[in-house]
Design a protein around this motif. Structure first.
Motif, mmCIF file in Angstrom:
data_model
loop_
_atom_site.group_PDB
_atom_site.id
_atom_site.type_symbol
_atom_site.label_atom_id
_atom_site.label_comp_id
_atom_site.label_asym_id
_atom_site.label_seq_id
_atom_site.Cartn_x
_atom_site.Cartn_y
_atom_site.Cartn_z
ATOM 1 N N UNK A 23 0.841 -1.199 0.000
ATOM 2 C CA UNK A 23 0.000 0.000 0.000
ATOM 3 C C UNK A 23 0.878 1.253 0.000
ATOM 4 N N UNK A 24 1.964 1.219 0.770
ATOM 5 C CA UNK A 24 2.877 2.366 0.831
ATOM 6 C C UNK A 24 3.634 2.581 -0.473
ATOM 7 N N UNK A 25 3.733 1.548 -1.294
ATOM 8 C CA UNK A 25 4.390 1.689 -2.601
ATOM 9 C C UNK A 25 3.348 1.850 -3.713
ATOM 10 N N UNK A 26 2.153 2.261 -3.310
ATOM 11 C CA UNK A 26 1.075 2.667 -4.213
ATOM 12 C C UNK A 26 0.479 1.540 -5.049
ATOM 13 N N UNK A 27 0.467 0.331 -4.505
ATOM 14 C CA UNK A 27 -0.246 -0.772 -5.139
ATOM 15 C C UNK A 27 -1.631 -0.871 -4.520
ATOM 16 N N UNK A 28 -2.584 -1.335 -5.303
ATOM 17 C CA UNK A 28 -3.914 -1.621 -4.768
ATOM 18 C C UNK A 28 -3.877 -3.074 -4.289
ATOM 19 N N UNK A 29 -4.271 -3.311 -3.053
ATOM 20 C CA UNK A 29 -4.158 -4.637 -2.454
ATOM 21 C C UNK A 29 -5.535 -5.147 -2.040
ATOM 22 N N UNK A 30 -5.831 -6.374 -2.466
ATOM 23 C CA UNK A 30 -7.044 -7.061 -2.044
ATOM 24 C C UNK A 30 -6.611 -8.190 -1.112
ATOM 25 N N UNK A 31 -7.049 -8.136 0.134
ATOM 26 C CA UNK A 31 -6.645 -9.103 1.161
ATOM 27 C C UNK A 31 -7.661 -10.237 1.232
ATOM 28 N N UNK A 32 -7.221 -11.441 0.891
ATOM 29 C CA UNK A 32 -8.082 -12.618 0.898
ATOM 30 C C UNK A 32 -7.952 -13.415 2.199
ATOM 31 N N UNK A 33 -7.336 -12.823 3.188
ATOM 32 C CA UNK A 33 -7.214 -13.478 4.495
ATOM 33 C C UNK A 33 -5.891 -14.190 4.615
ATOM 34 N N UNK A 34 -5.666 -14.691 5.764
ATOM 35 C CA UNK A 34 -6.568 -14.674 6.903
ATOM 36 C C UNK A 34 -6.529 -13.292 7.550
ATOM 37 N N UNK A 35 -7.538 -13.018 8.352
ATOM 38 C CA UNK A 35 -7.672 -11.678 8.899
ATOM 39 C C UNK A 35 -7.367 -11.603 10.392
ATOM 40 N N UNK A 36 -7.042 -12.734 10.981
ATOM 41 C CA UNK A 36 -6.621 -12.803 12.388
ATOM 42 C C UNK A 36 -5.580 -13.908 12.495
ATOM 43 N N UNK A 37 -5.032 -14.098 13.674
ATOM 44 C CA UNK A 37 -4.062 -15.178 13.869
ATOM 45 C C UNK A 37 -4.742 -16.495 14.223
ATOM 46 N N UNK A 38 -6.076 -16.549 14.121
ATOM 47 C CA UNK A 38 -6.798 -17.805 14.344
ATOM 48 C C UNK A 38 -6.461 -18.791 13.227
ATOM 49 N N UNK A 39 -6.460 -20.076 13.547
ATOM 50 C CA UNK A 39 -6.079 -21.117 12.595
ATOM 51 C C UNK A 39 -6.939 -21.094 11.330
ATOM 52 N N UNK A 40 -6.255 -21.148 10.193
ATOM 53 C CA UNK A 40 -6.874 -21.176 8.870
ATOM 54 C C UNK A 40 -6.103 -22.195 8.036
ATOM 55 N N UNK A 41 -6.801 -22.969 7.241
ATOM 56 C CA UNK A 41 -6.133 -23.916 6.348
ATOM 57 C C UNK A 41 -5.660 -23.196 5.095
ATOM 58 N N UNK A 42 -4.368 -23.278 4.805
ATOM 59 C CA UNK A 42 -3.810 -22.534 3.670
ATOM 60 C C UNK A 42 -4.450 -22.873 2.328
ATOM 61 N N UNK A 43 -4.924 -24.122 2.080
ATOM 62 C CA UNK A 43 -5.542 -24.363 0.765
ATOM 63 C C UNK A 43 -6.769 -23.483 0.511
ATOM 64 N N UNK A 44 -7.532 -23.195 1.552
ATOM 65 C CA UNK A 44 -8.726 -22.363 1.368
ATOM 66 C C UNK A 44 -8.357 -20.991 0.837
ATOM 67 N N UNK A 45 -7.355 -20.375 1.418
ATOM 68 C CA UNK A 45 -6.919 -19.041 0.988
ATOM 69 C C UNK A 45 -6.244 -19.127 -0.379
ATOM 70 N N UNK A 46 -5.390 -20.105 -0.579
ATOM 71 C CA UNK A 46 -4.647 -20.214 -1.837
ATOM 72 C C UNK A 46 -5.575 -20.444 -3.031
ATOM 73 N N UNK A 47 -6.602 -21.273 -2.854
ATOM 74 C CA UNK A 47 -7.544 -21.489 -3.954
ATOM 75 C C UNK A 47 -8.343 -20.219 -4.267
ATOM 76 N N UNK A 48 -8.727 -19.479 -3.245
ATOM 77 C CA UNK A 48 -9.486 -18.246 -3.463
ATOM 78 C C UNK A 48 -8.638 -17.206 -4.197
ATOM 79 N N UNK A 49 -7.389 -17.067 -3.795
ATOM 80 C CA UNK A 49 -6.482 -16.132 -4.472
ATOM 81 C C UNK A 49 -6.232 -16.578 -5.913
#
Length: 163
Positions: A23-49
């Motif tokens: 963001x500081x280098x002027x890119x537009x960023x879409x955050x697909x998670x995770x949004x907290x340090x709670x456990x998340x399975x990486x395949x879920x995020x990787x497939x969505x991205x």
């Protein structure tokens, strides 16, 4: 450049650091998670991205997990994706220059945040010049062959016809 970013809980802090840097280098960023340090399975995020990349919702993406290996393997299972694991500047540049990788992956337990920023910048500051187009085309052709074969096998015996 419009970028997707995502991680599992192991890389949450690194993701937040990289997101702020982008963001500081002027890119537009879409955050697909995770949004907290709670456990998340990486395949879920990787497939969505990966889906966002293939649908053209973003130009490129950055995925992170503990080692970067899991998200790299997962993203590369998605048809049309070329993800590359890089923890150094040269590999990050080559991921784009030689392979036209749409996704860069990194491991939060492997790379520090300051080096990760430099790796991300190296990946984003180069464009594919089609120097290895012949090789990338071979990858794309074989992938399409597998996708078509799997589709034909899936509809075999059904009321659907396959050309």
């Amino acid at each position: 450049m419009k970028l997707a970013i995502g991680s599992d809980h192991n890389a949450f802090e690194l993701k937040e650091t990289i997101k702020e840097h982008l963001v500081n280098t002027e890119h537009e960023v879409v955050d697909y998670g995770c949004h907290t340090s709670d456990a998340v399975d990486y395949p879920d995020v990787a497939f969505e991205v990966s889906q966002a990349v293939t649908e053209g919702k973003v130009d490129r993406a950055i995925l992170m997990c503990g080692t970067g290996i899991g998200v790299c393997i997962t993203a590369n299972k998605y048809p049309g994706i070329r993800a590359a694991l890089a923890h150094d500047i040269y590999s990050a540049e080559r991921a784009q220059l030689s392979n036209n990788a749409q996704i860069l992956t990194m491991g939060s337990q492997i790379i520090g945040s300051e080096v990760a920023k430099k790796v991300v910048d190296a990946y984003l500051n180069v464009a594919w010049a089609e120097g290895s187009k012949r090789k990338v085309d071979k990858i794309v052709e074989k992938e399409q062959e597998f996708v078509n074969q799997n589709y034909k096998e899936a509809v075999k015996g059904s009321n659907c016809s396959v050309n």
